[in-house]
Scaffold this active site. Sequence first.
Site, PDB file in Angstrom:
ATOM      1  N   HIS A 127      -3.429  -2.651  -8.024  1.00 57.89           N
ATOM      2  CA  HIS A 127      -3.002  -2.396  -7.063  1.00 57.89           C
ATOM      3  C   HIS A 127      -4.037  -2.276  -5.712  1.00 57.89           C
ATOM      4  O   HIS A 127      -5.224  -2.401  -5.986  1.00 57.89           O
ATOM      5  CB  HIS A 127      -2.884  -0.669  -7.172  1.00 57.89           C
ATOM      6  CG  HIS A 127      -1.968   0.301  -6.264  1.00 57.89           C
ATOM      7  ND1 HIS A 127      -2.759   0.590  -5.032  1.00 57.89           N
ATOM      8  CD2 HIS A 127      -1.040   0.499  -6.282  1.00 57.89           C
ATOM      9  CE1 HIS A 127      -1.830   1.529  -4.460  1.00 57.89           C
ATOM     10  NE2 HIS A 127      -0.753   1.499  -5.289  1.00 57.89           N
ATOM     11  N   ASP A 204      -8.642   2.830 -13.384  1.00 60.76           N
ATOM     12  CA  ASP A 204      -7.686   3.329 -12.483  1.00 60.76           C
ATOM     13  C   ASP A 204      -6.668   3.792 -13.582  1.00 60.76           C
ATOM     14  O   ASP A 204      -5.702   2.961 -13.948  1.00 60.76           O
ATOM     15  CB  ASP A 204      -7.406   2.327 -11.660  1.00 60.76           C
ATOM     16  CG  ASP A 204      -5.946   2.881 -10.887  1.00 60.76           C
ATOM     17  OD1 ASP A 204      -5.358   3.751 -11.018  1.00 60.76           O
ATOM     18  OD2 ASP A 204      -5.621   1.996  -9.784  1.00 60.76           O
ATOM     19  N   GLN A 207      -1.329   5.155 -13.250  1.00 61.57           N
ATOM     20  CA  GLN A 207      -0.150   4.471 -13.684  1.00 61.57           C
ATOM     21  C   GLN A 207      -0.013   4.876 -15.200  1.00 61.57           C
ATOM     22  O   GLN A 207       1.138   4.815 -15.782  1.00 61.57           O
ATOM     23  CB  GLN A 207       0.251   2.992 -13.573  1.00 61.57           C
ATOM     24  CG  GLN A 207       1.644   2.597 -13.232  1.00 61.57           C
ATOM     25  CD  GLN A 207       2.337   3.450 -12.273  1.00 61.57           C
ATOM     26  OE1 GLN A 207       3.123   4.324 -12.389  1.00 61.57           O
ATOM     27  NE2 GLN A 207       1.896   3.393 -10.974  1.00 61.57           N
ATOM     28  N   LYS A 230       1.839  11.659  -9.782  1.00 60.42           N
ATOM     29  CA  LYS A 230       2.471  10.718 -10.519  1.00 60.42           C
ATOM     30  C   LYS A 230       2.583  11.502 -11.843  1.00 60.42           C
ATOM     31  O   LYS A 230       3.265  10.955 -12.934  1.00 60.42           O
ATOM     32  CB  LYS A 230       1.834   9.439 -10.845  1.00 60.42           C
ATOM     33  CG  LYS A 230       1.949   8.775  -9.496  1.00 60.42           C
ATOM     34  CD  LYS A 230       1.321   7.598  -9.496  1.00 60.42           C
ATOM     35  CE  LYS A 230       1.378   6.816  -8.134  1.00 60.42           C
ATOM     36  NZ  LYS A 230       0.846   5.369  -8.226  1.00 60.42           N
ATOM     37  N   CYS A 368       2.412  -2.875  -3.539  1.00 56.84           N
ATOM     38  CA  CYS A 368       1.321  -2.599  -3.376  1.00 56.84           C
ATOM     39  C   CYS A 368       0.332  -3.509  -4.313  1.00 56.84           C
ATOM     40  O   CYS A 368      -0.705  -3.477  -4.571  1.00 56.84           O
ATOM     41  CB  CYS A 368       0.477  -1.261  -3.470  1.00 56.84           C
ATOM     42  SG  CYS A 368       1.081  -0.196  -2.212  1.00 56.84           S
TER      43      CYS A 368
HETATM   44  C1  LIG Z   1      -0.136   4.738  -6.979  1.00 55.48           C
HETATM   45  C2  LIG Z   1      -1.111   3.990  -7.518  1.00 55.48           C
HETATM   46  C3  LIG Z   1      -2.610   4.076  -6.769  1.00 55.48           C
HETATM   47  C4  LIG Z   1      -2.651   4.789  -5.759  1.00 55.48           C
HETATM   48  O1  LIG Z   1      -2.478   6.093  -5.783  1.00 55.48           O
HETATM   49  P1  LIG Z   1      -2.475   7.263  -4.662  1.00 55.48           P
HETATM   50  O2  LIG Z   1      -2.037   8.461  -5.312  1.00 55.48           O
HETATM   51  O3  LIG Z   1      -1.591   6.580  -3.509  1.00 55.48           O
HETATM   52  O4  LIG Z   1      -3.986   7.413  -4.000  1.00 55.48           O
HETATM   53  C5  LIG Z   1      -3.490   3.301  -7.445  1.00 55.48           C
HETATM   54  N1  LIG Z   1      -3.388   2.750  -8.609  1.00 55.48           N
HETATM   55  C6  LIG Z   1      -2.136   2.521  -9.214  1.00 55.48           C
HETATM   56  C7  LIG Z   1      -2.245   1.714 -10.290  1.00 55.48           C
HETATM   57  C8  LIG Z   1      -1.044   3.378  -8.730  1.00 55.48           C
HETATM   58  O5  LIG Z   1      -0.060   3.198  -9.535  1.00 55.48           O
END
Ligand SMILES: *Cc1c(COP(=O)(O)O)cnc(C)c1O
Length: 410
Positions: A127, A204, A207, A230, A368
Amino acid sequence: MQKEIVMFDVHKIREDFPILQREVNGKPLVYFDNAATSQTPQVVIDAIVNYYSTYNANIHRGVHTLSQEATDAYEIARQKVQAHFNAQHAHEIILTAGTTHSINIVASGFTSLLSSGDEIIVSALEHHSNIVPWQMLCERTGAVLKVIPMDEEGTLVLDTYEALLSEKTKLVFVNHVSNALGTINPIETIITQAHAVGAAVLIDGAQSCPHIKPDVQALDADFYVASAHKLCGPTGVGVLYGKEEWLHKLPPYQGGGEMIDQVTFEKTTYAGLPHKFEAGTPNICGGIAFGAALDYMNAIGFESIAAYEHELLTYATQQLLQIEGLKIYGTSAHKTAVISFNIDNIHPYDVGTIVDKLGIAVRTGHHCAQPIMDFYKIPGTIRASFSFYNTKEEIDALVTALQKAKMMLS
Ligand SMILES: *Cc1c(COP(=O)(O)O)cnc(C)c1O
Protein backbone atom coordinates in the site's frame (compact mmCIF):
# COMPACT_ATOMS: atom_id res chain seq x y z
CA MET A 1 -14.44 -26.15 12.28
CA GLN A 2 -17.23 -27.68 10.18
CA LYS A 3 -19.59 -27.38 13.12
CA GLU A 4 -18.78 -23.71 13.58
CA ILE A 5 -19.62 -22.93 9.95
CA VAL A 6 -23.05 -24.45 10.39
CA MET A 7 -23.53 -22.38 13.53
CA PHE A 8 -22.64 -19.17 11.69
CA ASP A 9 -25.98 -17.39 11.25
CA VAL A 10 -25.25 -14.51 8.90
CA HIS A 11 -28.82 -13.19 9.00
CA LYS A 12 -28.63 -12.84 12.75
CA ILE A 13 -25.24 -11.15 12.49
CA ARG A 14 -26.59 -8.65 9.95
CA GLU A 15 -29.07 -7.44 12.55
CA ASP A 16 -26.10 -6.17 14.58
CA PHE A 17 -25.27 -3.62 11.85
CA PRO A 18 -27.84 -0.80 11.54
CA ILE A 19 -26.32 0.45 8.27
CA LEU A 20 -27.01 -2.86 6.52
CA GLN A 21 -30.72 -2.15 6.80
CA ARG A 22 -30.53 0.97 4.63
CA GLU A 23 -31.20 1.45 0.95
CA VAL A 24 -29.03 3.14 -1.65
CA ASN A 25 -30.66 4.49 -4.80
CA GLY A 26 -33.84 2.68 -3.86
CA LYS A 27 -32.10 -0.71 -3.59
CA PRO A 28 -30.95 -2.60 -0.48
CA LEU A 29 -27.34 -1.65 0.26
CA VAL A 30 -24.81 -4.29 -0.80
CA TYR A 31 -21.56 -3.28 0.87
CA PHE A 32 -18.50 -4.83 -0.80
CA ASP A 33 -15.92 -2.20 0.13
CA ASN A 34 -14.84 -3.84 3.35
CA ALA A 35 -11.14 -3.65 2.52
CA ALA A 36 -11.41 0.16 2.61
CA THR A 37 -13.37 0.28 5.83
CA SER A 38 -15.67 -2.11 7.65
CA GLN A 39 -19.15 -1.37 8.96
CA THR A 40 -19.85 -0.77 12.63
CA PRO A 41 -21.99 -3.00 14.84
CA GLN A 42 -24.45 -1.52 17.34
CA VAL A 43 -22.30 -2.55 20.36
CA VAL A 44 -19.47 -0.37 19.08
CA ILE A 45 -21.82 2.53 18.36
CA ASP A 46 -23.19 2.08 21.90
CA ALA A 47 -19.68 2.22 23.37
CA ILE A 48 -19.13 5.56 21.62
CA VAL A 49 -22.50 6.99 22.71
CA ASN A 50 -22.00 5.72 26.25
CA TYR A 51 -18.57 7.36 26.50
CA TYR A 52 -19.82 10.79 25.43
CA SER A 53 -23.07 10.47 27.39
CA THR A 54 -21.66 9.35 30.71
CA TYR A 55 -17.89 9.62 31.33
CA ASN A 56 -16.25 11.89 28.75
CA ALA A 57 -13.09 13.28 30.40
CA ASN A 58 -9.38 13.64 29.74
CA ILE A 59 -7.30 10.72 30.96
CA HIS A 60 -4.20 10.10 33.08
CA ARG A 61 -4.21 13.55 34.71
CA GLY A 62 -7.35 14.01 36.73
CA VAL A 63 -8.19 12.91 40.24
CA HIS A 64 -11.91 13.35 39.60
CA THR A 65 -14.23 10.41 39.04
CA LEU A 66 -14.92 10.94 35.35
CA SER A 67 -11.22 11.15 34.53
CA GLN A 68 -10.56 7.97 36.47
CA GLU A 69 -13.40 6.13 34.76
CA ALA A 70 -12.16 7.24 31.34
CA THR A 71 -8.56 6.32 32.20
CA ASP A 72 -9.62 2.88 33.40
CA ALA A 73 -11.71 2.24 30.30
CA TYR A 74 -8.88 3.37 28.02
CA GLU A 75 -6.30 1.19 29.76
CA ILE A 76 -8.69 -1.79 29.72
CA ALA A 77 -9.01 -1.25 25.96
CA ARG A 78 -5.22 -1.33 25.67
CA GLN A 79 -5.22 -4.66 27.52
CA LYS A 80 -7.85 -6.00 25.13
CA VAL A 81 -5.64 -5.05 22.20
CA GLN A 82 -2.66 -6.65 23.96
CA ALA A 83 -4.60 -9.88 24.50
CA HIS A 84 -5.90 -9.88 20.93
CA PHE A 85 -2.41 -9.60 19.42
CA ASN A 86 -0.88 -11.73 22.18
CA ALA A 87 1.74 -9.10 23.03
CA GLN A 88 3.82 -9.95 26.06
CA HIS A 89 3.31 -6.55 27.74
CA ALA A 90 0.51 -3.96 27.66
CA HIS A 91 3.14 -1.23 27.30
CA GLU A 92 4.18 -2.74 23.96
CA ILE A 93 0.80 -1.59 22.63
CA ILE A 94 0.89 2.02 21.43
CA LEU A 95 -2.54 3.35 20.53
CA THR A 96 -2.17 5.53 17.44
CA ALA A 97 -4.39 7.23 14.87
CA GLY A 98 -4.18 4.16 12.59
CA THR A 99 -1.87 2.11 10.40
CA THR A 100 -0.41 5.10 8.54
CA HIS A 101 0.40 6.87 11.80
CA SER A 102 1.93 3.70 13.27
CA ILE A 103 4.18 3.20 10.25
CA ASN A 104 5.32 6.81 10.38
CA ILE A 105 6.28 6.50 14.06
CA VAL A 106 8.61 3.63 13.16
CA ALA A 107 9.94 5.23 9.96
CA SER A 108 10.66 8.47 11.76
CA GLY A 109 12.31 6.65 14.67
CA PHE A 110 14.67 4.76 12.40
CA THR A 111 16.17 8.03 11.09
CA SER A 112 18.68 8.01 13.92
CA LEU A 113 19.36 4.27 13.61
CA LEU A 114 20.30 4.08 9.90
CA SER A 115 23.37 5.21 8.00
CA SER A 116 24.14 5.79 4.37
CA GLY A 117 24.37 2.50 2.47
CA ASP A 118 22.07 0.58 4.83
CA GLU A 119 19.25 -1.22 3.05
CA ILE A 120 15.49 -1.39 3.57
CA ILE A 121 13.44 -4.06 1.83
CA VAL A 122 9.76 -3.58 0.99
CA SER A 123 7.48 -5.72 -1.15
CA ALA A 124 5.96 -5.03 -4.55
CA LEU A 125 2.55 -5.66 -2.99
CA GLU A 126 2.59 -2.67 -0.66
CA HIS A 127 0.00 0.00 0.00
CA HIS A 128 1.33 3.54 -0.62
CA SER A 129 1.33 4.13 3.13
CA ASN A 130 3.97 1.38 3.33
CA ILE A 131 6.14 2.74 0.50
CA VAL A 132 6.26 6.50 0.86
CA PRO A 133 7.43 6.69 4.52
CA TRP A 134 10.38 4.43 3.63
CA GLN A 135 11.29 6.49 0.60
CA MET A 136 11.30 9.55 2.87
CA LEU A 137 13.43 7.66 5.41
CA CYS A 138 15.90 6.77 2.64
CA GLU A 139 16.10 10.42 1.61
CA ARG A 140 16.88 11.44 5.20
CA THR A 141 19.48 8.77 5.84
CA GLY A 142 21.03 7.74 2.52
CA ALA A 143 19.69 4.20 2.98
CA VAL A 144 18.68 2.29 -0.14
CA LEU A 145 15.22 0.84 -0.84
CA LYS A 146 15.04 -2.66 -2.36
CA VAL A 147 11.85 -4.34 -3.57
CA ILE A 148 10.74 -7.98 -3.36
CA PRO A 149 9.11 -8.56 -6.78
CA MET A 150 5.74 -10.21 -7.36
CA ASP A 151 4.67 -12.73 -9.99
CA GLU A 152 1.63 -12.94 -12.25
CA GLU A 153 -0.46 -14.65 -9.53
CA GLY A 154 0.21 -11.78 -7.16
CA THR A 155 2.56 -13.69 -4.87
CA LEU A 156 5.97 -12.52 -3.72
CA VAL A 157 9.08 -14.07 -5.29
CA LEU A 158 10.83 -15.37 -2.19
CA ASP A 159 14.00 -16.53 -3.99
CA THR A 160 14.68 -12.92 -4.92
CA TYR A 161 13.92 -11.85 -1.35
CA GLU A 162 16.58 -14.25 -0.05
CA ALA A 163 19.06 -12.89 -2.57
CA LEU A 164 18.30 -9.30 -1.50
CA LEU A 165 18.99 -9.99 2.17
CA SER A 166 22.50 -9.24 3.46
CA GLU A 167 24.19 -7.78 6.49
CA LYS A 168 23.38 -4.37 4.97
CA THR A 169 19.65 -5.05 5.44
CA LYS A 170 18.39 -3.22 8.51
CA LEU A 171 14.64 -3.30 7.98
CA VAL A 172 12.04 -5.34 6.13
CA PHE A 173 8.48 -4.08 5.62
CA VAL A 174 5.77 -6.31 4.25
CA ASN A 175 2.02 -6.37 4.54
CA HIS A 176 0.47 -9.51 5.97
CA VAL A 177 -2.30 -9.35 3.35
CA SER A 178 -2.28 -7.22 0.18
CA ASN A 179 -5.21 -4.80 0.13
CA ALA A 180 -5.32 -4.67 -3.67
CA LEU A 181 -5.22 -8.42 -4.37
CA GLY A 182 -5.92 -10.18 -1.06
CA THR A 183 -2.73 -12.28 -1.22
CA ILE A 184 -1.71 -13.64 2.19
CA ASN A 185 2.07 -13.24 2.33
CA PRO A 186 4.30 -15.89 3.96
CA ILE A 187 5.35 -13.56 6.74
CA GLU A 188 6.65 -16.36 8.98
CA THR A 189 9.37 -17.16 6.42
CA ILE A 190 9.98 -13.49 5.67
CA ILE A 191 10.52 -12.74 9.38
CA THR A 192 12.77 -15.74 10.03
CA GLN A 193 15.00 -14.95 7.06
CA ALA A 194 15.23 -11.25 7.98
CA HIS A 195 16.21 -12.11 11.54
CA ALA A 196 18.94 -14.40 10.24
CA VAL A 197 20.74 -11.30 8.89
CA GLY A 198 19.88 -9.18 11.92
CA ALA A 199 17.17 -7.04 10.26
CA ALA A 200 14.01 -5.87 12.03
CA VAL A 201 10.62 -6.58 10.48
CA LEU A 202 7.48 -4.46 10.47
CA ILE A 203 4.29 -6.18 9.38
CA ASP A 204 1.41 -4.09 8.08
CA GLY A 205 -1.62 -5.96 9.39
CA ALA A 206 -4.26 -3.45 8.23
CA GLN A 207 -5.71 -5.94 5.80
CA SER A 208 -5.08 -9.20 7.65
CA CYS A 209 -6.60 -8.23 11.00
CA PRO A 210 -10.23 -8.28 9.79
CA HIS A 211 -9.78 -11.97 8.93
CA ILE A 212 -6.86 -13.40 10.89
CA LYS A 213 -6.01 -13.12 14.59
CA PRO A 214 -2.27 -12.48 14.61
CA ASP A 215 0.00 -13.77 17.38
CA VAL A 216 2.91 -11.33 17.45
CA GLN A 217 4.98 -13.50 19.78
CA ALA A 218 4.59 -16.66 17.71
CA LEU A 219 5.36 -14.66 14.56
CA ASP A 220 8.30 -13.00 16.31
CA ALA A 221 7.38 -9.73 14.55
CA ASP A 222 9.36 -6.71 15.70
CA PHE A 223 6.49 -4.38 14.83
CA TYR A 224 2.91 -5.09 13.80
CA VAL A 225 0.42 -2.36 12.89
CA ALA A 226 -3.32 -2.17 12.18
CA SER A 227 -6.32 0.19 12.00
CA ALA A 228 -9.49 -0.22 14.08
CA HIS A 229 -11.77 0.96 11.26
CA LYS A 230 -11.12 -2.16 9.19
CA LEU A 231 -12.04 -4.35 12.17
CA CYS A 232 -15.54 -3.06 12.95
CA GLY A 233 -14.09 -0.20 15.03
CA PRO A 234 -14.14 3.58 14.48
CA THR A 235 -11.82 5.63 12.25
CA GLY A 236 -8.91 7.57 13.69
CA VAL A 237 -7.53 4.87 15.97
CA GLY A 238 -5.14 1.98 15.49
CA VAL A 239 -2.25 0.12 16.99
CA LEU A 240 1.50 0.00 16.87
CA TYR A 241 2.77 -3.16 18.50
CA GLY A 242 6.51 -3.03 19.05
CA LYS A 243 8.81 -5.36 20.93
CA GLU A 244 9.83 -3.65 24.14
CA GLU A 245 13.53 -3.54 23.18
CA TRP A 246 12.71 -1.79 19.88
CA LEU A 247 10.35 0.72 21.48
CA HIS A 248 13.15 1.61 23.91
CA LYS A 249 15.59 2.07 21.03
CA LEU A 250 13.32 4.34 18.99
CA PRO A 251 13.19 8.02 19.94
CA PRO A 252 9.77 9.62 20.56
CA TYR A 253 7.83 10.68 17.47
CA GLN A 254 6.10 13.81 18.71
CA GLY A 255 6.80 16.06 21.67
CA GLY A 256 4.00 17.26 23.90
CA GLY A 257 1.97 16.50 26.96
CA GLU A 258 1.61 12.93 28.29
CA MET A 259 4.94 11.80 26.81
CA ILE A 260 7.23 13.46 29.34
CA ASP A 261 8.65 12.57 32.69
CA GLN A 262 10.31 15.89 33.74
CA VAL A 263 10.37 19.12 31.77
CA THR A 264 12.73 22.02 32.36
CA PHE A 265 14.05 24.46 29.77
CA GLU A 266 17.46 22.80 30.07
CA LYS A 267 16.36 19.22 29.55
CA THR A 268 13.28 17.07 29.25
CA THR A 269 13.19 13.40 30.10
CA TYR A 270 10.64 11.17 28.48
CA ALA A 271 7.92 9.08 30.00
CA GLY A 272 8.17 5.31 29.91
CA LEU A 273 6.30 3.06 27.49
CA PRO A 274 3.69 3.34 26.10
CA HIS A 275 3.32 7.06 26.94
CA LYS A 276 6.58 8.03 25.25
CA PHE A 277 4.79 7.52 21.92
CA GLU A 278 1.41 8.94 22.93
CA ALA A 279 1.94 12.71 23.03
CA GLY A 280 -1.13 14.85 23.58
CA THR A 281 -4.70 13.82 24.27
CA PRO A 282 -5.32 10.55 22.45
CA ASN A 283 -8.49 9.39 20.74
CA ILE A 284 -9.90 8.21 24.06
CA CYS A 285 -13.35 7.27 22.84
CA GLY A 286 -11.86 5.64 19.74
CA GLY A 287 -9.53 3.49 21.82
CA ILE A 288 -12.40 2.33 24.03
CA ALA A 289 -14.56 1.58 20.98
CA PHE A 290 -11.64 -0.34 19.41
CA GLY A 291 -11.69 -2.58 22.48
CA ALA A 292 -15.45 -3.08 22.07
CA ALA A 293 -14.95 -4.00 18.40
CA LEU A 294 -12.35 -6.63 19.28
CA ASP A 295 -14.73 -8.08 21.88
CA TYR A 296 -17.46 -8.27 19.26
CA MET A 297 -15.31 -10.00 16.66
CA ASN A 298 -13.74 -12.39 19.15
CA ALA A 299 -17.20 -13.40 20.37
CA ILE A 300 -18.03 -14.48 16.80
CA GLY A 301 -14.60 -16.05 16.51
CA PHE A 302 -11.94 -15.52 13.87
CA GLU A 303 -11.99 -19.16 12.79
CA SER A 304 -15.67 -18.94 11.99
CA ILE A 305 -15.15 -15.60 10.28
CA ALA A 306 -12.30 -16.94 8.12
CA ALA A 307 -14.17 -20.14 7.21
CA TYR A 308 -17.34 -18.29 6.22
CA GLU A 309 -15.46 -15.65 4.25
CA HIS A 310 -13.57 -18.37 2.41
CA GLU A 311 -16.91 -19.85 1.41
CA LEU A 312 -17.97 -16.42 0.09
CA LEU A 313 -14.67 -16.06 -1.79
CA THR A 314 -15.03 -19.45 -3.47
CA TYR A 315 -18.63 -18.79 -4.41
CA ALA A 316 -17.95 -15.27 -5.70
CA THR A 317 -14.94 -16.42 -7.74
CA GLN A 318 -17.02 -19.13 -9.44
CA GLN A 319 -19.93 -16.80 -10.13
CA LEU A 320 -17.84 -13.87 -11.38
CA LEU A 321 -15.91 -16.09 -13.78
CA GLN A 322 -19.22 -16.91 -15.48
CA ILE A 323 -19.15 -13.37 -16.86
CA GLU A 324 -17.47 -13.45 -20.25
CA GLY A 325 -14.41 -11.21 -20.49
CA LEU A 326 -13.98 -10.93 -16.72
CA LYS A 327 -10.37 -11.27 -15.56
CA ILE A 328 -9.36 -11.64 -11.93
CA TYR A 329 -6.04 -10.16 -10.76
CA GLY A 330 -4.44 -11.91 -7.81
CA THR A 331 -5.02 -15.65 -7.99
CA SER A 332 -2.82 -16.93 -5.20
CA ALA A 333 -4.09 -20.04 -3.42
CA HIS A 334 -3.60 -18.12 -0.18
CA LYS A 335 -5.84 -15.09 -0.18
CA THR A 336 -8.51 -13.39 1.85
CA ALA A 337 -11.98 -12.60 0.52
CA VAL A 338 -10.91 -9.88 -1.90
CA ILE A 339 -11.48 -10.07 -5.65
CA SER A 340 -9.86 -7.52 -7.97
CA PHE A 341 -11.06 -7.73 -11.55
CA ASN A 342 -11.79 -6.01 -14.84
CA ILE A 343 -14.31 -6.75 -17.57
CA ASP A 344 -12.94 -6.59 -21.12
CA ASN A 345 -11.39 -3.15 -21.59
CA ILE A 346 -14.17 -1.30 -19.82
CA HIS A 347 -12.88 1.36 -17.43
CA PRO A 348 -13.37 0.24 -13.79
CA TYR A 349 -14.79 3.64 -12.86
CA ASP A 350 -17.67 3.27 -15.35
CA VAL A 351 -18.56 -0.14 -13.95
CA GLY A 352 -18.40 1.18 -10.38
CA THR A 353 -20.76 4.02 -11.24
CA ILE A 354 -23.38 1.72 -12.75
CA VAL A 355 -23.33 -0.83 -9.93
CA ASP A 356 -23.65 1.99 -7.40
CA LYS A 357 -26.89 2.98 -9.10
CA LEU A 358 -28.03 -0.53 -8.18
CA GLY A 359 -27.09 -0.07 -4.52
CA ILE A 360 -23.77 -1.94 -4.66
CA ALA A 361 -20.61 -0.45 -3.17
CA VAL A 362 -17.37 -1.67 -4.75
CA ARG A 363 -14.07 0.17 -5.00
CA THR A 364 -12.53 1.16 -8.31
CA GLY A 365 -9.08 2.53 -9.03
CA HIS A 366 -5.53 1.74 -8.01
CA HIS A 367 -6.36 0.95 -4.35
CA CYS A 368 -3.36 2.97 -3.11
CA ALA A 369 -1.14 0.38 -4.79
CA GLN A 370 -0.06 1.89 -8.12
CA PRO A 371 3.03 -0.34 -8.46
CA ILE A 372 0.74 -3.40 -8.62
CA MET A 373 -1.37 -1.79 -11.36
CA ASP A 374 1.83 -0.93 -13.27
CA PHE A 375 2.87 -4.59 -13.01
CA TYR A 376 -0.36 -5.70 -14.70
CA LYS A 377 -0.24 -2.67 -17.07
CA ILE A 378 -3.76 -1.57 -16.13
CA PRO A 379 -5.05 1.76 -14.77
CA GLY A 380 -6.93 0.07 -11.97
CA THR A 381 -9.40 -2.64 -11.08
CA ILE A 382 -12.84 -3.12 -9.64
CA ARG A 383 -12.41 -4.56 -6.17
CA ALA A 384 -15.12 -6.44 -4.30
CA SER A 385 -14.03 -7.20 -0.75
CA PHE A 386 -16.22 -9.35 1.46
CA SER A 387 -16.87 -9.48 5.16
CA PHE A 388 -18.51 -12.00 7.47
CA TYR A 389 -21.79 -10.03 7.28
CA ASN A 390 -22.08 -10.41 3.49
CA THR A 391 -24.23 -13.10 1.85
CA LYS A 392 -24.30 -15.23 -1.28
CA GLU A 393 -27.50 -13.44 -2.33
CA GLU A 394 -25.53 -10.19 -2.33
CA ILE A 395 -22.90 -11.81 -4.56
CA ASP A 396 -25.69 -12.84 -6.95
CA ALA A 397 -26.88 -9.21 -6.99
CA LEU A 398 -23.34 -8.11 -7.90
CA VAL A 399 -23.11 -10.59 -10.76
CA THR A 400 -26.47 -9.43 -12.17
CA ALA A 401 -25.40 -5.79 -11.85
CA LEU A 402 -22.08 -6.46 -13.60
CA GLN A 403 -23.84 -8.20 -16.46
CA LYS A 404 -26.06 -5.18 -16.86
CA ALA A 405 -23.07 -2.81 -16.71
CA LYS A 406 -21.26 -4.89 -19.32
CA MET A 407 -24.23 -4.70 -21.67
CA MET A 408 -24.54 -0.96 -21.26
CA LEU A 409 -20.81 -0.24 -21.67
CA SER A 410 -19.70 -2.57 -24.45
C1 LIG B 1 -5.96 0.49 4.74
C2 LIG B 1 -4.55 0.09 4.66
C3 LIG B 1 -3.52 0.93 5.11
C4 LIG B 1 -3.79 2.32 5.62
O1 LIG B 1 -4.59 2.32 6.76
P1 LIG B 1 -5.13 3.71 7.35
O2 LIG B 1 -6.20 3.29 8.30
O3 LIG B 1 -5.65 4.49 6.19
O4 LIG B 1 -3.98 4.38 8.01
C5 LIG B 1 -2.22 0.47 5.06
N1 LIG B 1 -1.94 -0.75 4.58
C6 LIG B 1 -2.89 -1.59 4.12
C7 LIG B 1 -2.51 -2.94 3.64
C8 LIG B 1 -4.24 -1.20 4.15
O5 LIG B 1 -5.17 -2.02 3.70
